[in-house]
Scaffold this motif. Sequence first.
Motif, PDB file in Angstrom:
ATOM      1  N   UNK A  57       8.031 -14.970   1.966  1.00 30.34           N
ATOM      2  CA  UNK A  57       8.387 -14.380   0.674  1.00 30.34           C
ATOM      3  C   UNK A  57       7.679 -15.059  -0.492  1.00 30.34           C
ATOM      4  N   UNK A  58       7.259 -16.310  -0.307  1.00 35.72           N
ATOM      5  CA  UNK A  58       6.520 -17.028  -1.343  1.00 35.72           C
ATOM      6  C   UNK A  58       5.045 -16.626  -1.353  1.00 35.72           C
ATOM      7  N   UNK A  59       4.590 -16.061  -0.266  1.00 35.43           N
ATOM      8  CA  UNK A  59       3.188 -15.710  -0.088  1.00 35.43           C
ATOM      9  C   UNK A  59       2.906 -14.243  -0.432  1.00 35.43           C
ATOM     10  N   UNK A  60       3.853 -13.376  -0.076  1.00 33.10           N
ATOM     11  CA  UNK A  60       3.667 -11.942  -0.274  1.00 33.10           C
ATOM     12  C   UNK A  60       4.727 -11.388  -1.219  1.00 33.10           C
ATOM     13  N   UNK A  61       4.317 -10.494  -2.104  1.00 35.62           N
ATOM     14  CA  UNK A  61       5.212  -9.886  -3.073  1.00 35.62           C
ATOM     15  C   UNK A  61       5.408  -8.433  -2.684  1.00 35.62           C
ATOM     16  N   UNK A  62       6.617  -8.129  -2.254  1.00 32.36           N
ATOM     17  CA  UNK A  62       6.925  -6.760  -1.833  1.00 32.36           C
ATOM     18  C   UNK A  62       7.263  -5.940  -3.068  1.00 32.36           C
ATOM     19  N   UNK A  63       6.598  -4.805  -3.187  1.00 28.07           N
ATOM     20  CA  UNK A  63       6.868  -3.875  -4.280  1.00 28.07           C
ATOM     21  C   UNK A  63       7.187  -2.531  -3.666  1.00 28.07           C
ATOM     22  N   UNK A  64       8.351  -2.010  -3.986  1.00 29.97           N
ATOM     23  CA  UNK A  64       8.726  -0.699  -3.455  1.00 29.97           C
ATOM     24  C   UNK A  64       7.866   0.374  -4.081  1.00 29.97           C
ATOM     25  N   UNK A  65       7.492   1.326  -3.260  1.00 33.46           N
ATOM     26  CA  UNK A  65       6.700   2.449  -3.747  1.00 33.46           C
ATOM     27  C   UNK A  65       7.606   3.424  -4.458  1.00 33.46           C
ATOM     28  N   UNK A  66       7.143   3.954  -5.575  1.00 29.68           N
ATOM     29  CA  UNK A  66       7.907   4.991  -6.287  1.00 29.68           C
ATOM     30  C   UNK A  66       7.719   6.313  -5.564  1.00 29.68           C
ATOM     31  N   UNK A  67       8.844   6.964  -5.264  1.00 22.21           N
ATOM     32  CA  UNK A  67       8.708   8.251  -4.568  1.00 22.21           C
ATOM     33  C   UNK A  67       8.911   9.414  -5.488  1.00 22.21           C
TER      34      UNK A  67
END
Length: 67
Positions: A57-67
């Motif tokens: 989680x410190x390495x990758x930033x998850x961003x939810x896709x807008x639907x």
Amino acid sequence: MKNHVRDLRMQYDLSQDALAEKVGVSRQTIISLEKGKYNPSIMLAFKLARVFRCQIEDLFIYEEENS
């Protein structure tokens, strides 16, 4: 997916080749990953986190896709 791979690689003074060798992928994979054009497998994410001594989680930033 955004990530901090390039920043951490530079901080650890690793070339793209050296990092690729440590995690068992090609230099092209590291390039694509750093540019945000490639989402790693969970195994690769764990290997990278281990190299950089951090959590995934410190390495990758998850961003939810807008639907």
